[in-house]
Design a protein around this motif. Sequence first.
Motif, PDB file in Angstrom:
ATOM      1  N   GLY A 155      45.669  11.899  -5.880  1.00 54.39           N
ATOM      2  CA  GLY A 155      45.983  12.500  -4.707  1.00 54.39           C
ATOM      3  C   GLY A 155      46.034  14.034  -4.556  1.00 54.39           C
ATOM      4  N   ILE A 156      45.942  14.537  -5.760  1.00 52.95           N
ATOM      5  CA  ILE A 156      46.207  16.018  -5.613  1.00 52.95           C
ATOM      6  C   ILE A 156      45.284  16.429  -6.292  1.00 52.95           C
ATOM      7  CG2 ILE A 156      47.644  17.763  -6.126  1.00 52.95           C
ATOM      8  CD1 ILE A 156      49.905  15.761  -6.477  1.00 52.95           C
ATOM      9  N   PRO A 157      44.235  17.336  -5.641  1.00 49.70           N
ATOM     10  CA  PRO A 157      43.164  18.100  -6.087  1.00 49.70           C
ATOM     11  C   PRO A 157      43.359  19.322  -6.666  1.00 49.70           C
ATOM     12  CG  PRO A 157      42.838  18.356  -3.827  1.00 49.70           C
ATOM     13  CD  PRO A 157      44.094  17.442  -4.234  1.00 49.70           C
ATOM     14  N   ILE A 158      42.887  19.923  -7.519  1.00 41.88           N
ATOM     15  CA  ILE A 158      43.044  21.094  -8.372  1.00 41.88           C
ATOM     16  C   ILE A 158      42.499  22.339  -7.910  1.00 41.88           C
ATOM     17  CG2 ILE A 158      43.535  22.307 -10.626  1.00 41.88           C
ATOM     18  CD1 ILE A 158      45.604  20.144 -10.133  1.00 41.88           C
ATOM     19  N   ALA A 218      37.190  14.790 -13.551  1.00 44.19           N
ATOM     20  CA  ALA A 218      37.726  13.689 -14.672  1.00 44.19           C
ATOM     21  C   ALA A 218      38.519  12.818 -13.791  1.00 44.19           C
ATOM     22  CB  ALA A 218      38.734  14.496 -15.554  1.00 44.19           C
ATOM     23  N   ASN A 219      39.125  13.188 -12.439  1.00 48.52           N
ATOM     24  CA  ASN A 219      40.096  12.319 -11.646  1.00 48.52           C
ATOM     25  C   ASN A 219      39.277  11.577 -10.882  1.00 48.52           C
ATOM     26  OD1 ASN A 219      40.553  12.042  -8.538  1.00 48.52           O
ATOM     27  ND2 ASN A 219      42.610  12.293  -9.446  1.00 48.52           N
ATOM     28  N   LEU A 220      37.943  11.970 -10.394  1.00 42.24           N
ATOM     29  CA  LEU A 220      36.958  11.137  -9.477  1.00 42.24           C
ATOM     30  C   LEU A 220      36.365  10.087 -10.393  1.00 42.24           C
ATOM     31  CD1 LEU A 220      35.444  14.079  -7.438  1.00 42.24           C
ATOM     32  CD2 LEU A 220      36.628  12.354  -6.512  1.00 42.24           C
ATOM     33  N   ARG A 221      36.186  10.372 -11.600  1.00 50.02           N
ATOM     34  CA  ARG A 221      35.623   9.313 -12.524  1.00 50.02           C
ATOM     35  C   ARG A 221      36.699   8.445 -13.271  1.00 50.02           C
ATOM     36  NH1 ARG A 221      32.621  12.725 -10.937  1.00 50.02           N
ATOM     37  NH2 ARG A 221      30.340  12.584 -10.785  1.00 50.02           N
ATOM     38  N   LEU A 230      36.891  16.107  -1.916  1.00 45.74           N
ATOM     39  CA  LEU A 230      38.226  16.406  -1.373  1.00 45.74           C
ATOM     40  C   LEU A 230      38.778  15.454  -0.852  1.00 45.74           C
ATOM     41  CD1 LEU A 230      40.020  18.852  -1.441  1.00 45.74           C
ATOM     42  CD2 LEU A 230      39.225  19.528   0.574  1.00 45.74           C
ATOM     43  N   ASP A 231      38.240  14.713   0.279  1.00 41.62           N
ATOM     44  CA  ASP A 231      38.955  13.689   0.996  1.00 41.62           C
ATOM     45  C   ASP A 231      39.197  12.333   0.078  1.00 41.62           C
ATOM     46  OD1 ASP A 231      39.031  14.946   3.130  1.00 41.62           O
ATOM     47  OD2 ASP A 231      37.428  14.151   4.066  1.00 41.62           O
ATOM     48  N   GLU A 232      38.282  12.245  -0.856  1.00 36.52           N
ATOM     49  CA  GLU A 232      38.478  11.188  -1.975  1.00 36.52           C
ATOM     50  C   GLU A 232      39.509  11.122  -2.723  1.00 36.52           C
ATOM     51  OE1 GLU A 232      35.806   8.616  -5.382  1.00 36.52           O
ATOM     52  OE2 GLU A 232      34.968   9.971  -3.974  1.00 36.52           O
ATOM     53  N   ILE A 233      39.760  12.297  -3.149  1.00 37.51           N
ATOM     54  CA  ILE A 233      41.012  12.650  -4.059  1.00 37.51           C
ATOM     55  C   ILE A 233      42.210  12.580  -3.254  1.00 37.51           C
ATOM     56  CG2 ILE A 233      42.263  14.180  -5.538  1.00 37.51           C
ATOM     57  CD1 ILE A 233      39.617  15.362  -6.531  1.00 37.51           C
ATOM     58  N   ARG A 234      42.153  13.227  -2.113  1.00 34.49           N
ATOM     59  CA  ARG A 234      43.560  13.158  -1.280  1.00 34.49           C
ATOM     60  C   ARG A 234      43.863  12.029  -0.793  1.00 34.49           C
ATOM     61  NH1 ARG A 234      42.781  18.974   1.865  1.00 34.49           N
ATOM     62  NH2 ARG A 234      43.825  19.972   0.428  1.00 34.49           N
TER      63      ARG A 234
END
Length: 552
Positions: free
Chosen positions: A121-124, A47-50, A146-150
């Motif tokens: 910025g914070i993956p779960i 959901a974060n990535l989209r 992972l890098d995309e979120i961080r």
Amino acid sequence: MDQPALNALLEALISTWENEIVEFKQAGNDYDTNKIGEYFSALSNEANLRGQERAWLVFGVSNKTRGVVGTNYREEPERMHGLKQQVAQGTEPSVTYRDIHELQHADRRVLLFEIPAAPRGIPIAWKGHYHARAGESLGSLGLDKLDEIRQQTLAQDWSAQLVPAASLADLDEAALARAREAFAQKYANRFSADEVMGWPLTTFLDRARLTQSGRVTRTALLLLGKPESVWHLSPHPAQLTWKLEGAERAYQHFAPPFLLTTTQLYQRIRNIQLRLLPQDELLPIEVSKYDQKIVLEALHNCIAHQDYTRDGRVVVIEQPDRLVFENEGNFFDGAPSDYLEGNRIPRRYRNPFLAQAMAELNMIDTMGYGIHDMYARQAKRYFPMPDYDLAESGAVRLTIYGSVVDPAYSRLLIQKTDLPLADVLALDRVQKKLPIPDEAVSRLKRAGLIEGRKPRFHVSASVAKATGNMADYIRTRAQDDEFYAKLITDYLQQSGQASRADIDKLLVDKLSDALTPDQKQRKIGNLLTKLRRRGRILNAGSRGKPEWKLAE
């Protein structure tokens, strides 16, 4: 959402079927909790990535028929509530379902788990592992995702920046030991204390989100740095200031490591025991002037949300009856009132790297519970609710009360320990002479807790008797109009005549204190008009300068 809205949502989700942010399961009563946690991690990250606010895990729908079959998963409310706690314990940082919606679809029970998107910025993670989706399949969160979120906030996050000139030698040994203890306590269900204590220092610091690949960040220096190493953060001051105001004056500055010095600042506060005496009881209730957990929650929030680029310090002002916390930077995500019920989850952080590290060390949570907990704990201590002041440009000011404002309010909380927090918040505004919404007015009046006229509400007669506050009630109670009319006619009978100023002088102090000065003037005018129309008095003067007399 009501049942029709949930039904429409379910139909929409089924029509588009499974994807990266929607998963359907038939799910029996013994569905694996660990699998639920993995889906939570994957759906939240996707959901974060989209760029979506939420994802959905739906129980009671068959993958084979794509139809509703119903589920008997955890039909007992207590077990369903326990699932929320299990998810919160297994996720890093600790998060859980935004809501679990139960739908009766053609007499078949369907559960829709509303999963919040991972904060920017914070993956779960679930039990130390990051999960993702590949279409309808569950898998590991790849390094690219992972890098995309961080990296969503890394470049803009002041707290995540590396400090090239600093090394692990700049970290305080006592703070490091305390950090390991806090981390081991948080994850006691996953790691033994001995295992955490045995990790190499670089491994621990990376696991606790304090460093990046063993390299020191500004976050590491703030929380664990030696006082003499603060120069690495120059020109940004890393400082907490305690200031005592009143008959005596004092102050003290506190440098990092903030993991330790926040407790040292708390110990400077004069936290005496206070006695509250319930009505008709001989034994007082003793409470501390300030609750340690509330004070540290407020102070840790200041550190986590401070705008360090504004080159300011966090200030705690101790006044005789309250503590005032000030930190630089506007309230970052929403408003304080959004978090009072404990249902809103922050979507953004000013300092996400720092916030995550503080969560790993049990200093804060990242679920938005902190403000709710402060208010709830203050209510259980029978004290006024905290106040947020956001009026000052670019700063947040929080007041925590350490004394009683209105004894009736405190005695009411002692007697009615089951009041909903929403009612306590409204009563707190009444005692502080602040406006409250019409809906709250109606609710409190129906419960017999307040009475009076807008905007001057007060404790009702029944509660006033119970709390020994009858003097205030009598001053604010409205009398019958005939009572005031009798005062006017008796006065005219004795004096023969009276000007409007004379009538005002007679009545103003006797009218309800719940009325404003303008309302009192209008009330007196209406009384005179009513008596004139009834033929009981007449105006022997002019309209501009009336002289009132009894009618013949």
